[in-house]
Design a protein around this motif. Structure first.
Motif, mmCIF file in Angstrom:
data_model
loop_
_atom_site.group_PDB
_atom_site.id
_atom_site.type_symbol
_atom_site.label_atom_id
_atom_site.label_comp_id
_atom_site.label_asym_id
_atom_site.label_seq_id
_atom_site.Cartn_x
_atom_site.Cartn_y
_atom_site.Cartn_z
ATOM 1 N N PHE A 20 44.820 29.522 48.929
ATOM 2 C CA PHE A 20 44.948 30.125 47.605
ATOM 3 C C PHE A 20 43.603 30.093 46.871
ATOM 4 O O PHE A 20 43.217 31.084 46.234
ATOM 5 N N LYS A 43 39.266 37.283 44.600
ATOM 6 C CA LYS A 43 39.745 38.258 43.613
ATOM 7 C C LYS A 43 38.957 38.158 42.305
ATOM 8 O O LYS A 43 38.664 39.170 41.661
ATOM 9 N N LEU A 44 38.601 36.938 41.912
ATOM 10 C CA LEU A 44 37.806 36.766 40.688
ATOM 11 C C LEU A 44 36.437 37.420 40.831
ATOM 12 O O LEU A 44 35.938 38.064 39.896
ATOM 13 N N TYR A 93 43.229 27.088 35.476
ATOM 14 C CA TYR A 93 44.223 26.986 36.543
ATOM 15 C C TYR A 93 44.627 25.523 36.705
ATOM 16 O O TYR A 93 43.774 24.628 36.689
ATOM 17 N N ASN A 114 41.373 32.782 48.296
ATOM 18 C CA ASN A 114 41.882 34.103 47.939
ATOM 19 C C ASN A 114 41.643 34.402 46.462
ATOM 20 O O ASN A 114 41.217 35.497 46.083
ATOM 21 N N GLU A 115 41.897 33.403 45.607
ATOM 22 C CA GLU A 115 41.750 33.620 44.163
ATOM 23 C C GLU A 115 40.279 33.793 43.783
ATOM 24 O O GLU A 115 39.935 34.620 42.936
ATOM 25 N N GLU A 131 52.643 32.111 36.912
ATOM 26 C CA GLU A 131 51.717 33.077 37.501
ATOM 27 C C GLU A 131 51.391 34.146 36.469
ATOM 28 O O GLU A 131 52.029 34.238 35.421
ATOM 29 N N TYR A 141 50.603 33.045 51.069
ATOM 30 C CA TYR A 141 49.745 31.884 51.331
ATOM 31 C C TYR A 141 50.318 31.013 52.439
ATOM 32 O O TYR A 141 49.609 30.326 53.139
ATOM 33 N N HIS A 163 50.119 26.655 39.755
ATOM 34 C CA HIS A 163 50.703 26.903 41.067
ATOM 35 C C HIS A 163 50.973 25.583 41.769
ATOM 36 O O HIS A 163 50.250 24.595 41.565
#
Length: 705
Positions: free
Chosen positions: A332, A339-340, A626, A335-336, A639, A687, A321
């Motif tokens: 980000f 989610k993980l 990442y 947020n990531e 992505e 974002y 990204h």
């Protein structure tokens, strides 16, 4: 043992012992380098080629030494086949010497000179106070830093061209009188002792020069030229076995590793040098390996096969990204991570790897706001980097060394060491009202009088002190506060960590130390945490200390080593449960692996990340990689919108980590809906809108984490 080793690993283990020879083992990330090194040691001993006390293992970092020590006993126990008792196995392993290169040098020097002090950040700041503003003005340096002094002094000592520089001469003299060494000084001193042809050698010197037959060095690509004097002297006439990976050479700023390798080849004339390769990869998924091979292909021998991928495909490629602002990038990450965690990953699975300590600081401050638990993987634990804790340790040095000096002067009136001067300079210059000119005048006066700093301020009436010494009342107060602690036995009789901390805390408060005044709640909590770690290290010292010395003396002699031990055990404990996010520079992450690695670069970085550093950071990833704002020709934005509903991948992920997979489908089914619900609730779809949703992100993190 043979069934556990691959073909290339067996080739290394079966390579015979040859005096005065060199074996290079080129071992890529995840190739089982440490595993092979340990089995090589076992093979040498098991086959009777050498004894366990004839083997020396060297590395550059305490982290690597801890890793080797942790796993060495396990290898010997697993391969024992009940031939030896557990005590006999442990005895064999205990006889194998494992050191950092600087640790080995330190032991050689202290055997000859007694305890020495390795200068840290506070020490450089203290020395800075001894240098006039005119000196810096002449060099057009307006705001001198400790780094400026360290750089100038290193150049002065290495070239000795500026022999008329009285200022630097005085600094060098202070350091010599107080037995204060840089890491380079330590190496040079150790090499000097190794080069001496003395038939009446001390015990450890005799062992290093004549007893060891095999020297194994881990991570040879990290060696730099200033280490050569010790490595060369230690390795002469022995079998030198080097493990490493040239693709992971990222310390070129310390000097050329290629130069080091040429010099090491010369130790054994080059004719007795051979190179073997470990081609296996047990760590990363095929998708990650394929991606990093585009950055730096693994070196191969002519006609030999390339990497043998030991893991099945995960069918998930690295994710890349790019963002336009820091706030978008950090948003980000939060947020990531959220989610993980919703998908079943632990916080301790995740590592954020950066190029600089400055970026670590920015990310950790951002995580503090959102109450995301993390720990920083640094070369030293946080408590040792806290200047307030360093101040306490420096005060302990003043007290302990002054008491020792007083005892020695009674036994030997001729002896008048200035060992306390350096710690006095550091601690006194940290106090309010005692400026650089006063420190300079005070030290010069003590030199002219032939007295140590402590003797000067305690035996000469302040009215007779040399001109230029201001705030005499503060200096007298300093000596009056410390003198009772030095002379009475409370600190020496203290047998518990709390007693020592209580005594030293009263001293710090009495000295009116400005760094503890007006602290914010955050700073206060940080100091409390770091003092708690100091307490834990003191506790280890109290259990493991030699009964012939006091607890305060044991702490002063061993706190650095004990701190590394405590830090290692703490990280293991924190890995249980959800754990904490790992934040590290790429340099400090070498030798480690993480299920999920995020390589993060600054948004407006003027320089693209170099291939070797990107290679090192990327190969820390085990299952998911990442790249965040990585500018490299081998990295293209990508992505994976299906990642958090990809049941095959998360089954793969959990199996690889030895976790149950029975609930994966249920977690993902609820996870997809939960993530959508949270994104709708907290507005996290874009974002770029991050700056408008700070408080929502805070609530999100509290809700999830």
């Amino acid at each position: 043992m043979a069934s556990q080793l691959t073909h290339s690993q067996l080739s290394v283990c079966n390579y015979p012992y040859k005096p005065a020879s060199t074996l290079k083992v080129n071992a890529g990330p995840g190739s089982g380098k440490t595993f092979t090194l340990l089995h090589k040691v076992h093979k040498l001993i098991k086959s009777g080629q050498v004894r366990s006390d004839e083997i020396l293992i060297l590395s550059l970092t305490n982290k690597a030494v801890d890793n080797i020590n942790d796993k060495l006993l396990g290898v010997f126990q697993e391969t024992n086949s009940d031939e030896l008792s557990s005590d006999e196995v442990r005895e064999i392993v205990d006889q194998i010497s494992v050191f950092t290169i600087h640790g080995l040098a330190n032991k050689l020097v202290t055997e000859h000179e007694g305890v020495v002090n390795i200068i840290e950040d506070n020490g450089w700041k203290g020395l800075l106070k001894l240098i006039s503003s005119k000196y810096w003005g002449d060099r057009q340096i307006r705001a001198p830093t400790a780094k400026n002094l360290e750089k100038i002094l290193r150049k002065y000592k290495s070239t000795l061209t500026d022999t008329q520089d009285r200022t630097l001469k005085e600094i060098v003299k202070i350091m010599e009188d107080c037995k204060v060494l840089t890491n380079d000084d330590l190496i040079l001193k150790a090499a000097k002792y190794l080069e001496q042809d003395n038939k009446l050698m001390l015990e450890f010197m005799e062992t290093v020069k004549h007893k060891y037959k095999v020297v194994l060095i881990d991570e040879y690509q990290d060696l730099y030229p200033s280490l050569l004097p010790v490595i060369t002297n230690v390795s002469q006439g022995k079998q030198l076995i080097l493990f490493g990976d040239t693709n992971q050479s990222i310390y070129e700023f310390l000097g050329s590793n290629k130069e080091v390798m040429v010099k090491l080849d010369e130790i054994n004339s080059g004719i007795n040098t051979e190179t073997l390769h470990l081609y296996d990869n047990f760590r990363s998924t095929p998708e990650i390996i394929e991606a990093v091979q585009r950055i730096k292909p693994h070196p191969t021998a002519p006609g030999m096969h390339t990497d043998i991928v030991m893991k099945q495909p995960s069918l998930v490629r690295p994710i890349a990204h790019t963002f336009s602002t820091d706030s978008d990038q950090y948003g980000f990450l939060v947020n990531e991570i959220t989610k993980l965690v919703c998908t079943g990953a632990k916080l301790s699975d995740i590592a954020i790897l950066t190029r600089t300590n400055a970026q670590i600081k920015s990310i950790s401050e951002y995580f503090d706001i959102y109450q995301i638990p993390y720990h920083k993987l640094t070369s030293q634990p946080d408590w040792l980097l806290d200047t307030r804790v360093q101040f306490i340790i420096d005060l302990i040095k003043v007290i302990v060394l002054t008491r020792h000096n007083n005892l020695h002067s009674c036994l030997d009136p001729v002896a008048s060491p200035r060992l306390t001067d350096f710690s006095i300079i550091i601690t006194m210059s940290a106090l309010r009202g005692i400026g650089p000119k006063t420190i300079q005048s005070l030290y010069s006066a003590s030199i002219e009088s032939g007295l140590s700093l402590w003797d000067y301020i305690t035996t000469i009436d302040s009215a007779k002190w040399a001109p230029g010494i201001t705030n005499k009342k503060k200096i007298v107060q300093y000596s009056e506060i410390l003198l009772p602690i030095i002379e009475n036995d409370a600190l020496w009789n203290a047998t518990s960590p709390m007693e020592i901390l209580e005594i030293m805390s009263r001293v710090v408060v009495a000295l009116d130390y400005p760094a503890i005044e007006g602290m914010s709640e955050k700073d206060s909590n940080l100091l409390e945490t770091n003092l708690q770690e100091m307490y834990e290290v003191l506790s280890i010292c109290s259990v493991e200390k030699n009964p012939d010395i006091t607890l305060i003396e044991a702490f002063l002699e061993t706190f650095f080593d004990k701190s590394a031990k405590y830090h290692h055990s703490k990280l293991i404990q924190e890995s249980h449960g959800a754990g904490k996010i790992n934040i590290s520079t790429i340099h400090s992450s070498k030798g480690l692996e993480f299920p999920i690695a995020m390589v993060v670069c600054p948004i407006n970085d003027l320089f693209s990340i170099d291939d070797n550093t990107l290679y090192v950071g990327s190969t820390r990833a085990r299952n998911l990689l990442y790249w965040i704002d990585v500018r490299n020709n081998a990295v293209k934005p990508r992505e994976d919108p299906q990642l958090f509903s990809n049941e095959p991948f998360w089954n793969y992920y959990n199996r690889d980590l030895g976790r149950p997979v029975a609930n994966t489908a249920r977690i993902l089914a609820g996870n997809t809906q939960q993530i959508k619900s949270l994104q709708n609730k907290f507005g996290l779809r874009q974002y770029s809108t991050h700056t408008r949703i700070n408080m929502k992100l805070v609530r999100l993190c509290k809700y999830v984490l």
